[in-house]
Design a protein around this motif. Sequence first.
Motif, PDB file in Angstrom:
ATOM      1  N   SER A   1       1.547  -3.825 -11.718  1.00 11.60           N
ATOM      2  CA  SER A   1       1.472  -4.341 -10.350  1.00 11.60           C
ATOM      3  C   SER A   1       2.143  -3.398  -9.366  1.00 11.60           C
ATOM      4  CB  SER A   1       2.115  -5.731 -10.280  1.00 11.60           C
ATOM      5  OG  SER A   1       1.366  -6.674 -11.027  1.00 11.60           O
ATOM      6  N   ALA A   2       3.280  -2.815  -9.767  1.00  9.14           N
ATOM      7  CA  ALA A   2       3.968  -1.872  -8.882  1.00  9.14           C
ATOM      8  C   ALA A   2       3.141  -0.605  -8.701  1.00  9.14           C
ATOM      9  CB  ALA A   2       5.353  -1.536  -9.441  1.00  9.14           C
ATOM     10  N   SER A   3       2.441  -0.169  -9.749  1.00  8.09           N
ATOM     11  CA  SER A   3       1.580   1.006  -9.624  1.00  8.09           C
ATOM     12  C   SER A   3       0.514   0.778  -8.563  1.00  8.09           C
ATOM     13  CB  SER A   3       0.928   1.330 -10.970  1.00  8.09           C
ATOM     14  OG  SER A   3       1.892   1.659 -11.956  1.00  8.09           O
ATOM     15  N   ALA A   4      -0.120  -0.385  -8.621  1.00  2.41           N
ATOM     16  CA  ALA A   4      -1.145  -0.721  -7.630  1.00  2.41           C
ATOM     17  C   ALA A   4      -0.538  -0.847  -6.239  1.00  2.41           C
ATOM     18  CB  ALA A   4      -1.835  -2.022  -8.033  1.00  2.41           C
ATOM     19  N   TYR A   5       0.606  -1.486  -6.158  1.00  2.00           N
ATOM     20  CA  TYR A   5       1.250  -1.686  -4.856  1.00  2.00           C
ATOM     21  C   TYR A   5       1.574  -0.363  -4.184  1.00  2.00           C
ATOM     22  CZ  TYR A   5       4.915  -2.586  -1.456  1.00  2.00           C
ATOM     23  OH  TYR A   5       5.670  -2.599  -0.305  1.00  2.00           O
ATOM     24  N   TYR A   6       2.193   0.560  -4.938  1.00  2.00           N
ATOM     25  CA  TYR A   6       2.601   1.825  -4.327  1.00  2.00           C
ATOM     26  C   TYR A   6       1.414   2.725  -4.009  1.00  2.00           C
ATOM     27  CZ  TYR A   6       7.518   0.736  -4.816  1.00  2.00           C
ATOM     28  OH  TYR A   6       8.756   0.146  -4.677  1.00  2.00           O
ATOM     29  N   LEU A   7       0.360   2.629  -4.783  1.00  2.00           N
ATOM     30  CA  LEU A   7      -0.848   3.362  -4.404  1.00  2.00           C
ATOM     31  C   LEU A   7      -1.313   2.941  -3.016  1.00  2.00           C
ATOM     32  CD1 LEU A   7      -2.902   3.419  -7.732  1.00  2.00           C
ATOM     33  CD2 LEU A   7      -2.324   5.424  -6.357  1.00  2.00           C
TER      34      LEU A   7
ATOM     35  N   ARG B   1       2.618  -7.991  -7.367  1.00  2.00           N
ATOM     36  CA  ARG B   1       1.213  -8.317  -7.611  1.00  2.00           C
ATOM     37  C   ARG B   1       0.562  -8.902  -6.358  1.00  2.00           C
ATOM     38  NH1 ARG B   1       1.942 -12.028 -10.957  1.00  2.00           N
ATOM     39  NH2 ARG B   1       1.314 -13.838  -9.740  1.00  2.00           N
ATOM     40  N   LYS B   2       1.229  -9.859  -5.740  1.00  2.00           N
ATOM     41  CA  LYS B   2       0.652 -10.512  -4.557  1.00  2.00           C
ATOM     42  C   LYS B   2       0.507  -9.536  -3.398  1.00  2.00           C
ATOM     43  CE  LYS B   2       2.289 -15.133  -5.803  1.00  2.00           C
ATOM     44  NZ  LYS B   2       3.255 -16.224  -5.491  1.00  2.00           N
ATOM     45  N   ALA B   3       1.489  -8.650  -3.251  1.00  2.00           N
ATOM     46  CA  ALA B   3       1.404  -7.656  -2.177  1.00  2.00           C
ATOM     47  C   ALA B   3       0.263  -6.686  -2.436  1.00  2.00           C
ATOM     48  CB  ALA B   3       2.730  -6.918  -2.039  1.00  2.00           C
ATOM     49  N   ALA B   4       0.076  -6.309  -3.713  1.00  2.00           N
ATOM     50  CA  ALA B   4      -1.029  -5.407  -4.053  1.00  2.00           C
ATOM     51  C   ALA B   4      -2.374  -6.055  -3.770  1.00  2.00           C
ATOM     52  CB  ALA B   4      -0.931  -5.000  -5.523  1.00  2.00           C
ATOM     53  N   ILE B   5      -2.530  -7.310  -4.178  1.00  2.00           N
ATOM     54  CA  ILE B   5      -3.788  -8.017  -3.954  1.00  2.00           C
ATOM     55  C   ILE B   5      -4.050  -8.191  -2.459  1.00  2.00           C
ATOM     56  CG2 ILE B   5      -4.965 -10.245  -4.263  1.00  2.00           C
ATOM     57  CD1 ILE B   5      -3.534 -10.432  -6.997  1.00  2.00           C
TER      58      ILE B   5
ATOM     59  N   THR C   1       8.653   3.409 -11.840  1.00  2.00           N
ATOM     60  CA  THR C   1       7.520   3.928 -12.604  1.00  2.00           C
ATOM     61  C   THR C   1       6.223   3.755 -11.832  1.00  2.00           C
ATOM     62  OG1 THR C   1       8.630   3.442 -14.699  1.00  2.00           O
ATOM     63  CG2 THR C   1       6.234   3.702 -14.765  1.00  2.00           C
ATOM     64  N   GLY C   2       6.044   2.599 -11.204  1.00  2.00           N
ATOM     65  CA  GLY C   2       4.850   2.382 -10.401  1.00  2.00           C
ATOM     66  C   GLY C   2       4.735   3.397  -9.277  1.00  2.00           C
ATOM     67  N   ASN C   3       5.855   3.702  -8.639  1.00  2.00           N
ATOM     68  CA  ASN C   3       5.845   4.711  -7.588  1.00  2.00           C
ATOM     69  C   ASN C   3       5.462   6.082  -8.152  1.00  2.00           C
ATOM     70  OD1 ASN C   3       6.681   5.486  -4.718  1.00  2.00           O
ATOM     71  ND2 ASN C   3       7.954   6.850  -5.939  1.00  2.00           N
ATOM     72  N   ALA C   4       5.996   6.395  -9.336  1.00  2.00           N
ATOM     73  CA  ALA C   4       5.679   7.681  -9.977  1.00  2.00           C
ATOM     74  C   ALA C   4       4.201   7.782 -10.334  1.00  2.00           C
ATOM     75  CB  ALA C   4       6.540   7.856 -11.222  1.00  2.00           C
ATOM     76  N   VAL C   5       3.632   6.685 -10.838  1.00  2.00           N
ATOM     77  CA  VAL C   5       2.200   6.670 -11.165  1.00  2.00           C
ATOM     78  C   VAL C   5       1.370   6.938  -9.915  1.00  2.00           C
ATOM     79  CG1 VAL C   5       0.291   5.172 -11.880  1.00  2.00           C
ATOM     80  CG2 VAL C   5       2.414   5.213 -13.213  1.00  2.00           C
ATOM     81  N   SER C   6       1.759   6.318  -8.806  1.00  2.00           N
ATOM     82  CA  SER C   6       1.014   6.527  -7.558  1.00  2.00           C
ATOM     83  C   SER C   6       1.078   7.991  -7.131  1.00  2.00           C
ATOM     84  CB  SER C   6       1.560   5.616  -6.452  1.00  2.00           C
ATOM     85  OG  SER C   6       2.793   6.084  -5.933  1.00  2.00           O
TER      86      SER C   6
END
Length: 394
Positions: free
Chosen positions: A20-26, A165-169, A356-361
């Motif tokens: 979810s954090a990966s999607a959010y930071y993207l 998750r909610k912020a990403a959606i 990690t999500g930020n790094a993936v983005s």
Amino acid sequence: MCLSMKNFDVVIVGGGVVGSASAYYLKKHGFAGSIAIIEQDTTWQSGCTARSAGGIRQQFSTPENIKLSLFGLNVVRNLKQEFGADADVGFKEQGYLILATESGLPILEENQIVQLAEGADNVILEGDELSARFPWLISEGLAGGCFGLSGEGWMDPYLMMSMFRKAAIASGVTLIDGTVAGVSRSGNRITGVTLASGETLGCGTLVNAAGAGAGALAAMAGINLPVGPRKRYVYVLDCPAATEALHKAPLTVQPNGVWFRPEGRTFICGLSPEEHEEPTVFDWEVDHGFFEDRVWPGLAERIPLFEAVKVISSWTGHYDYNAVDQNAIIGRHPDVTNLIFADGFSGHGFQQGPGTGNAVSELIMHDGYRTIDLTCFSYERLAANRPLFEKNII
């Protein structure tokens, strides 16, 4: 029946805090492409995140683990600015206390030097200092302990995961309720995934954030990833004799690995078993004999108030365990370059999920790290047999 194929620029398998954090930071960083999160349990009850103890600490031996934890702490510190005035994850900043015997104290001190250099705020307490600060603790036989003065504690993992998750959606990410049954690969590229329903999703990049199922997902693409589930029990205790000081205790880890922390009016506790004790059946059943034989004696030996306790609840969670070196595997596959790993955290994925999500983005958008260099966690170290061991696994 022929099902039409949907295509996404990024497909993330796993909707826990990492995915979810990966999607959010993207989306936060301006990624304009399409993103899908595939999650097999949209009740959000049985994943690694939801069943974690929700801890956050900087007491690691690997600098990059400390940096990831500090990134997560910064998110918590700035929660309302990032996610709105109502954002709350119930952060209890009561610290971690990691105890050591005489033989273990030099390692504790060595780790603390690394931690302080990275910006952690903790102190080594020795001998009578422990008893003075924590009167509920029997310090006999202990040489010292490292105590987090600030920035350590625990929070509600479900709330943190849901927030991302909610912020990403809300920003346009598609959530798909489904189980991945196959991964399509053409040479050195992942071309898509097939769901158990039969639906196929094409993808430009596949992010493996599947937690305890990360190894199984990689195997679908013909890739060996040494990540699988390791069963862990958490016991909820009622302790009628507990003092106010005990309810204000940090998350305390004894030299034998037994840990506990307050949880409202109760306490939770557990122990990671030795390799030869690892459960061989990865279901959701709790072994109460393990508490009686291995956990309770260790608790009562150091904290006499726990001599009279009652287990009033319990649960089982699964670590996404990296069997090679118990550190995360983050980054692109060296050959299948549109496959990104974000797994293998071995028990500290919740607190390191935001970083990690930020790094993936950053990998997807810039083909490299910009905030924290996580090259040391790359898949290449496994292929080259260069393990990077984390000393502070709980």
